[in-house]
Design a protein around this motif. Structure first.
Motif, mmCIF file in Angstrom:
data_model
loop_
_atom_site.group_PDB
_atom_site.id
_atom_site.type_symbol
_atom_site.label_atom_id
_atom_site.label_comp_id
_atom_site.label_asym_id
_atom_site.label_seq_id
_atom_site.Cartn_x
_atom_site.Cartn_y
_atom_site.Cartn_z
ATOM 1 N N ILE A 1 5.557 -7.727 -9.852
ATOM 2 C CA ILE A 1 4.092 -7.816 -9.760
ATOM 3 C C ILE A 1 3.621 -9.277 -9.636
ATOM 4 N N ALA A 2 4.495 -10.252 -9.906
ATOM 5 C CA ALA A 2 4.082 -11.666 -9.899
ATOM 6 C C ALA A 2 3.587 -12.099 -8.511
ATOM 7 N N PHE A 3 2.631 -13.047 -8.519
ATOM 8 C CA PHE A 3 2.037 -13.566 -7.278
ATOM 9 C C PHE A 3 2.408 -15.034 -7.097
ATOM 10 N N THR A 4 2.875 -15.394 -5.908
ATOM 11 C CA THR A 4 3.094 -16.812 -5.596
ATOM 12 C C THR A 4 1.714 -17.429 -5.305
ATOM 13 N N PRO A 5 1.580 -18.780 -5.274
ATOM 14 C CA PRO A 5 0.279 -19.388 -4.944
ATOM 15 C C PRO A 5 -0.283 -18.892 -3.612
ATOM 16 N N ASP A 6 0.588 -18.732 -2.600
ATOM 17 C CA ASP A 6 0.123 -18.240 -1.287
ATOM 18 C C ASP A 6 -0.386 -16.813 -1.384
ATOM 19 N N GLU A 7 0.350 -15.989 -2.125
ATOM 20 C CA GLU A 7 -0.063 -14.583 -2.297
ATOM 21 C C GLU A 7 -1.383 -14.504 -3.065
ATOM 22 N N THR A 8 -1.544 -15.397 -4.049
ATOM 23 C CA THR A 8 -2.779 -15.406 -4.840
ATOM 24 C C THR A 8 -3.978 -15.646 -3.928
ATOM 25 N N GLU A 9 -3.814 -16.581 -3.009
ATOM 26 C CA GLU A 9 -4.886 -16.905 -2.057
ATOM 27 C C GLU A 9 -5.272 -15.662 -1.243
ATOM 28 N N ARG A 10 -4.245 -14.976 -0.706
ATOM 29 C CA ARG A 10 -4.503 -13.771 0.098
ATOM 30 C C ARG A 10 -5.076 -12.648 -0.765
ATOM 31 N N ALA A 11 -4.562 -12.556 -1.999
ATOM 32 C CA ALA A 11 -5.015 -11.505 -2.919
ATOM 33 C C ALA A 11 -6.502 -11.658 -3.227
ATOM 34 N N LEU A 12 -6.946 -12.902 -3.423
ATOM 35 C CA LEU A 12 -8.356 -13.139 -3.744
ATOM 36 C C LEU A 12 -9.265 -12.740 -2.578
ATOM 37 N N VAL A 13 -8.779 -12.971 -1.363
ATOM 38 C CA VAL A 13 -9.559 -12.560 -0.178
ATOM 39 C C VAL A 13 -9.689 -11.035 -0.166
ATOM 40 N N THR A 14 -8.585 -10.345 -0.475
ATOM 41 C CA THR A 14 -8.603 -8.869 -0.547
ATOM 42 C C THR A 14 -9.584 -8.407 -1.622
ATOM 43 N N LEU A 15 -9.523 -9.066 -2.794
ATOM 44 C CA LEU A 15 -10.388 -8.674 -3.925
ATOM 45 C C LEU A 15 -11.864 -8.919 -3.614
ATOM 46 N N ARG A 16 -12.125 -9.964 -2.837
ATOM 47 C CA ARG A 16 -13.511 -10.299 -2.484
ATOM 48 C C ARG A 16 -14.167 -9.169 -1.700
ATOM 49 N N ASN A 17 -13.334 -8.419 -0.970
ATOM 50 C CA ASN A 17 -13.853 -7.325 -0.147
ATOM 51 C C ASN A 17 -13.761 -5.970 -0.842
ATOM 52 N N GLN A 18 -13.450 -5.994 -2.140
ATOM 53 C CA GLN A 18 -13.304 -4.748 -2.889
ATOM 54 C C GLN A 18 -14.655 -4.391 -3.526
ATOM 55 N N PRO A 19 -15.326 -3.313 -3.088
ATOM 56 C CA PRO A 19 -16.692 -3.031 -3.565
ATOM 57 C C PRO A 19 -16.823 -2.794 -5.071
ATOM 58 N N ALA A 20 -15.763 -2.304 -5.720
ATOM 59 C CA ALA A 20 -15.864 -2.007 -7.161
ATOM 60 C C ALA A 20 -15.768 -3.264 -8.026
ATOM 61 N N ILE A 21 -15.355 -4.405 -7.398
ATOM 62 C CA ILE A 21 -15.136 -5.651 -8.163
ATOM 63 C C ILE A 21 -16.108 -6.715 -7.657
ATOM 64 N N SER A 22 -16.899 -7.294 -8.582
ATOM 65 C CA SER A 22 -17.894 -8.297 -8.155
ATOM 66 C C SER A 22 -17.319 -9.711 -8.142
ATOM 67 N N GLU A 23 -16.703 -10.124 -9.254
ATOM 68 C CA GLU A 23 -16.084 -11.458 -9.345
ATOM 69 C C GLU A 23 -14.641 -11.265 -9.782
ATOM 70 N N SER A 24 -13.761 -12.207 -9.414
ATOM 71 C CA SER A 24 -12.364 -12.061 -9.850
ATOM 72 C C SER A 24 -11.642 -13.400 -9.929
ATOM 73 N N VAL A 25 -10.740 -13.490 -10.931
ATOM 74 C CA VAL A 25 -9.811 -14.622 -11.063
ATOM 75 C C VAL A 25 -8.444 -14.001 -11.343
ATOM 76 N N LEU A 26 -7.455 -14.356 -10.520
ATOM 77 C CA LEU A 26 -6.104 -13.787 -10.662
ATOM 78 C C LEU A 26 -5.177 -14.845 -11.241
ATOM 79 N N PHE A 27 -4.475 -14.451 -12.284
ATOM 80 C CA PHE A 27 -3.673 -15.391 -13.054
ATOM 81 C C PHE A 27 -2.237 -14.879 -13.133
ATOM 82 N N SER A 28 -1.269 -15.635 -12.577
ATOM 83 C CA SER A 28 0.115 -15.155 -12.545
ATOM 84 C C SER A 28 1.090 -16.250 -12.964
ATOM 85 N N THR A 29 1.867 -15.995 -14.034
ATOM 86 C CA THR A 29 2.939 -16.913 -14.459
ATOM 87 C C THR A 29 4.188 -16.060 -14.658
#
Length: 424
Positions: free
Chosen positions: A22-50
């Protein structure tokens, strides 16, 4: 009013192989945030992966819909069936989500309580969210408050004071032995990660010259260069021992690197100066029999583990103090969060404008004492009517959710524009 929602898994709920999926690399995090931005059920998001946790912090109009959307997002983005990780997920809403975020940043939820890396990782996750514009008014405020709380915990408690890594404990032991490490000359045998961490702690404690001996000479040179030290070949160790005060050994050798007879020989030219050996290798690098030589002292990983265990207990005690700071901060954040709802903001706005009008009215009437009672009442009525007219449009605007868009942005801006009961 949007809810604050957090969903994730960590080292306590998921094994390392599940976390890796399930871990996200920095590049994946960037793409993931773009996906989340277009998700109608979610207004704001911060993704944190270590390596120890993957968490998604969100705001949403409906928390359960956001949780379902987040689960689906993890599964689809990482191409992993939900059944493979769903049982490891935890989720929090409202105050509990805020409390958990504070605890993570203050390192109360870490594998090693009090470790400092987590805060830097969270700041980086937040920076990415601001770049992708997925963090808005609510999460911006929450994360700024989070970093403030983490700093307060670190400065007002002893949660990060004691050695809880073997490398750090090795240096703490050196400090206990010498009282002060300033100017003490150190030889590192082995140039791996443990040695690197030890050198960082030594430099912070102003140790003297650092010599690195490594079987692969190039690697020794690389480490020595980074810390302005000197690299030597393995064969030069016995000769160099004459000039050092502390030897820290952490090689992957299967047999002793230093033996009693070598040290006995080297001690002759040291004129009774003490020599300390700190052996952080498993299996051991340094022959324990060296302890029997006069002025030579050997400490191995078991001695260091005792220091670490004792210090972990101290950290747990300090964690209770940290918890109190966090509880207070959750209450403080709740107060700010409640001001984002319309009514308190309208009440504050009207109160402020009416108070200013009343003050100016009093001043004016005080200098116009010749006015009749009827004239004074007319001026008071006019002042009240002005206040109502001035406030009419802003009140309607706020009640109708700013006509369009995000209500929390309009409310936050109103409070800033009119400086309403600023939250310090």
């Amino acid at each position: 009013m949007h809810d604050i929602v957090l969903i994730g898994l960590n080292h306590k709920t998921a094994s390392v192989d599940v976390r890796e999926c399930i871990a996200f690399t920095p590049d994946e995090t960037e793409r993931a945030l773009v996906t989340l931005r277009n998700q109608p059920a979610i207004s704001e998001s911060v993704l944190f992966s270590t390596c120890n946790r993957i968490e998604l912090l969100m705001t949403a109009a409906e928390s359960q819909a956001a949780i379902n959307a987040a689960k689906q997002f993890f599964s689809e983005f990482k191409n992993v069936p939900l059944s493979a990780f769903e049982s490891a997920l935890y989720h929090y809403t409202g105050d509990e989500a805020v409390r958990h975020t504070f605890q993570v940043a203050a390192s109360l939820d870490s594998m090693v309580v009090g470790e400092p890396q987590i805060l830097g990782q969270m700041k980086e996750a937040y920076r990415q969210a601001t770049l992708e514009k997925t963090s808005g008014v609510i999460l911006n405020k929450l994360l700024h408050r989070t970093f403030f709380v983490a700093k307060k915990v670190r400065t007002q408690t002893g949660i990060g004071d004691h050695a809880v890594s073997i490398s750090y404990a090795a240096i703490e032991l050196g400090k206990k032995i010498f009282g002060d490490l300033t100017g003490k000359r150190v030889m590192l045998i082995g140039a791996g990660e443990m040695a690197e961490l030890a050198v960082e702690h030594l430099i912070r404690n102003r140790a003297g010259a650092i010599t690195v001996a490594n079987r692969t000479f190039a690697r020794g040179v690389e480490l020595a260069k980074r810390f302005s030290g000197e690299a030597i070949k393995f064969e030069e160790i016995p000769d160099t021992i004459k000039n050092v005060d502390i030897i820290i050994s952490s090689t992957g050798a299967t047999d002793y690197v230093l033996r009693k007879n070598q040290i006995k020989e080297a001690m002759k030219s040291r004129r009774n100066r003490s020599l300390f050996f700190i052996d952080i290798a498993v299996p051991r690098d340094i022959d324990p029999a060296i302890n029997r030589i006069s002025n030579a002292y050997v400490y191995d990983i078991d001695d260091l583990k005792d220091i670490v265990d004792e210090n972990i207990e101290d950290r747990q005690r300090e964690a209770l103090k940290a918890q109190r700071i966090i509880d207070e901060a959750v209450i403080g954040f709740r107060k700010w969060y409640e001001t984002l709802d319309v009514v308190p903001t309208i009440v504050s706005l009207r109160g402020k404008v009416e108070a200013m009008a009343s003050q100016e009215l009093k001043k004016t009437l005080g200098s116009l004492s010749h006015l009749s009672e009827t004239d004074q009442r007319a001026i008071k009525r006019m002042t009240g009517a002005l206040v109502n007219k001035i406030l009419h449009d802003p009140t309607q605007f706020l009640k109708k959710n700013g006509c369009h868009g995000d209500k929390s942005v309009s409310l936050d801006l109103t409070r800033k524009l009119f400086n309403l009961e600023e939250d310090h």
